[in-house]
Scaffold this motif. Structure first.
Motif, mmCIF file in Angstrom:
data_model
loop_
_atom_site.group_PDB
_atom_site.id
_atom_site.type_symbol
_atom_site.label_atom_id
_atom_site.label_comp_id
_atom_site.label_asym_id
_atom_site.label_seq_id
_atom_site.Cartn_x
_atom_site.Cartn_y
_atom_site.Cartn_z
ATOM 1 N N SER A 299 102.762 4.400 -46.039
ATOM 2 C CA SER A 299 102.659 4.934 -47.392
ATOM 3 C C SER A 299 102.841 3.788 -48.375
ATOM 4 N N LEU A 300 102.072 3.821 -49.444
ATOM 5 C CA LEU A 300 102.143 2.793 -50.471
ATOM 6 C C LEU A 300 102.115 3.474 -51.835
ATOM 7 N N ALA A 301 103.167 3.253 -52.614
ATOM 8 C CA ALA A 301 103.227 3.753 -53.991
ATOM 9 C C ALA A 301 103.055 2.562 -54.929
ATOM 10 N N ILE A 302 102.065 2.644 -55.815
ATOM 11 C CA ILE A 302 101.732 1.555 -56.733
ATOM 12 C C ILE A 302 102.031 2.006 -58.158
ATOM 13 N N PHE A 303 102.846 1.221 -58.855
ATOM 14 C CA PHE A 303 103.249 1.544 -60.224
ATOM 15 C C PHE A 303 102.568 0.569 -61.187
ATOM 16 N N GLN A 304 101.897 1.117 -62.210
ATOM 17 C CA GLN A 304 101.190 0.291 -63.183
ATOM 18 C C GLN A 304 101.506 0.742 -64.606
ATOM 19 N N ARG A 305 101.356 -0.201 -65.527
ATOM 20 C CA ARG A 305 101.573 0.133 -66.931
ATOM 21 C C ARG A 305 100.537 1.161 -67.393
ATOM 22 N N HIS A 306 101.001 2.110 -68.185
ATOM 23 C CA HIS A 306 100.092 3.077 -68.778
ATOM 24 C C HIS A 306 99.263 2.364 -69.841
ATOM 25 N N PRO A 307 97.950 2.506 -69.831
ATOM 26 C CA PRO A 307 97.121 1.743 -70.778
ATOM 27 C C PRO A 307 97.268 2.180 -72.227
ATOM 28 N N ASN A 308 97.794 3.404 -72.445
ATOM 29 C CA ASN A 308 97.850 3.936 -73.809
ATOM 30 C C ASN A 308 99.248 4.271 -74.307
ATOM 31 N N ASP A 309 100.241 4.239 -73.404
ATOM 32 C CA ASP A 309 101.594 4.661 -73.787
ATOM 33 C C ASP A 309 102.620 3.762 -73.105
ATOM 34 N N PRO A 310 103.309 2.887 -73.848
ATOM 35 C CA PRO A 310 104.270 1.955 -73.231
ATOM 36 C C PRO A 310 105.493 2.645 -72.640
ATOM 37 N N ASP A 311 105.704 3.905 -72.973
ATOM 38 C CA ASP A 311 106.868 4.631 -72.463
ATOM 39 C C ASP A 311 106.556 5.414 -71.199
ATOM 40 N N LYS A 312 105.380 5.210 -70.615
ATOM 41 C CA LYS A 312 104.999 5.908 -69.395
ATOM 42 C C LYS A 312 104.501 4.922 -68.343
ATOM 43 N N THR A 313 104.525 5.370 -67.081
ATOM 44 C CA THR A 313 104.073 4.562 -65.957
ATOM 45 C C THR A 313 103.079 5.370 -65.127
ATOM 46 N N VAL A 314 102.001 4.748 -64.717
ATOM 47 C CA VAL A 314 101.025 5.407 -63.854
ATOM 48 C C VAL A 314 101.396 5.114 -62.397
ATOM 49 N N MET A 315 101.441 6.137 -61.574
ATOM 50 C CA MET A 315 101.798 5.971 -60.166
ATOM 51 C C MET A 315 100.681 6.514 -59.275
ATOM 52 N N ASN A 316 100.202 5.670 -58.370
ATOM 53 C CA ASN A 316 99.279 6.079 -57.316
ATOM 54 C C ASN A 316 100.022 6.005 -55.993
ATOM 55 N N VAL A 317 99.997 7.082 -55.214
ATOM 56 C CA VAL A 317 100.662 7.110 -53.912
ATOM 57 C C VAL A 317 99.622 7.403 -52.837
ATOM 58 N N TYR A 318 99.635 6.590 -51.783
ATOM 59 C CA TYR A 318 98.695 6.730 -50.674
ATOM 60 C C TYR A 318 99.478 6.909 -49.376
ATOM 61 N N LEU A 319 98.948 7.735 -48.488
ATOM 62 C CA LEU A 319 99.583 7.979 -47.196
ATOM 63 C C LEU A 319 98.523 7.984 -46.118
ATOM 64 N N ALA A 320 98.743 7.218 -45.043
ATOM 65 C CA ALA A 320 97.854 7.236 -43.883
ATOM 66 C C ALA A 320 98.691 7.508 -42.638
#
Length: 371
Positions: A299-320
């Protein structure tokens, strides 16, 4: 109980270590088409939406069609279907293991700045224990990794702390003081029967090579009385080398990374997530040993800056999750359970199948980080 009953039980409980027993408010949106999933815009996501996609494919097809995803979600980047050794009638034999891979993908937004996320929460034994109290967890050092233990003929010491389930009336303190019994009683024999597990070790780095950002654990779960009896009935018609354990056992690594470069991937992670903002952290989980049925998990969880809101984080989680193809093709119910399409699946929790499992994983991470 049918032969597939214990297969199902093993599957759901070896997955359960991720899952926190909480209720999730997030709305799940399933997108069947992978291309459409990858085109989901950030504006379509918020803290009430978790968007998912799932697929089940042969390992080689996965490697050909989605090589970067295979690189990131295999046990290690150059992983290939291995030649495995096993004991049969006192003779060591080998076979080429062909795999089926179930991949689940998710996207969501966390209502917190990337700088305020405590990813180290998931790399302590205490933190892991809070995620699932049904499983027993024990921190291990490299000499206890199953591949190393088998090579030094010391696998008898692995999972030695595993014990019967805690009685409801017993305190945690008294239960923790009890000695391990599953190995001595014969409920957990497979680890001692392993022949060669060198393929479970990454050629790039040792698991838990940095204790500052990782933890390695072996976990176990004794089957309940009913399931135990069912496995015992199935075992009556099997040779000693083929008898199944009446407990689940696994070893795995959890590590958190603060920079994308630490992962050492061949491409930028934006090629997977489709989001061209800074990667501010990752949680990587490598499941490198299972005593039955499963071959590996990642499993890999990737955290990235939100492009429009500095107070939020975008998270993508993958599971194989890789399953032995011979098992998958012989027992159709394995695929049904993985997909969540079986009559055995429940509406929620660890018995609901991998799609619901990843929804809970993503929601658990988001919920824990937002607290």
């Amino acid at each position: 109980m049918s032969k597939m009953g214990w297969l199902y039980l093993f599957l759901v409980f070896t997955l359960s270590y991720f899952i926190q027993a909480v209720a999730f408010a997030q709305e799940s949106v399933w997108v069947e088409d992978l291309g459409q999933f990858e085109r989901i815009s950030i504006d379509e996501l918020n803290n009430q939406n978790i968007v998912f996609n799932k697929s089940l494919v042969p390992f080689q097809q996965w490697a050909q069609e989605r090589p970067f995803e295979k690189e990131l979600l295999s046990l290690y980047p150059n992983y290939q279907e291995p030649t495995v050794s096993y004991m049969k009638d006192g003779i060591i034999k080998t076979r080429e293991e062909t795999l089926m891979v179930f991949v689940v993908r998710s996207k969501t937004v966390i209502n917190k700045r990337p700088e305020d996320l405590n990813l180290g929460l998931f790399t302590t034994l205490g933190g892991i224990k809070t995620l699932d109290k049904e499983l027993q967890h024990f921190e291990i050092t490299p000499d206890r990794f199953m591949a190393n233990a088998v090579a030094t003929n010391s696998a008898k010491d692995n999972f030695a702390g595993c014990k019967e389930a805690k009685p409801e009336e017993m305190s945690d303190k008294d239960y923790d003081a009890l000695p391990g019994t599953l190995v001595a009683s014969g409920r957990l024999k497979r680890p001692q029967r392993e022949v060669d597990l060198s393929w479970t070790m990454s050629p790039i780095r040792q698991w838990c090579d940095n204790s500052n950002n990782s933890i390695c654990v072996e976990s176990c779960f004794p089957f309940t009385r009913l399931w135990k009896q069912g496995v015992q009935v199935v075992n009556l018609g099997m040779d000693a080398d083929e008898k199944k354990d009446t407990a689940a056992a696994m070893q795995w690594e959890v590590r958190h990374l603060t920079q994308e470069s630490e992962l050492g991937s061949s491409q930028a992670l934006s090629a997977l997530t489709g989001l061209n903002t800074e990667v501010t952290g990752l949680i990587e989980i490598n499941m490198f040993y299972f005593n039955q049925i499963m071959h590996f998990g990642k499993s890999l969880a990737i955290f990235q800056r939100h492009p429009n809101d500095p107070d939020k984080t975008v998270m993508n989680v993958y599971l194989a999750i890789a399953v032995k193809k011979r098992t998958y093709e012989t027992h159709a119910i394995v695929g049904e359970v993985l997909r969540g399409d079986s009559y055995l699946n429940t509406d929620s929790g660890v018995t609901s199948g991998l799609p619901i499992f990843l929804r809970q994983l993503a929601a658990s991470i988001a919920t824990s980080l937002e607290e």
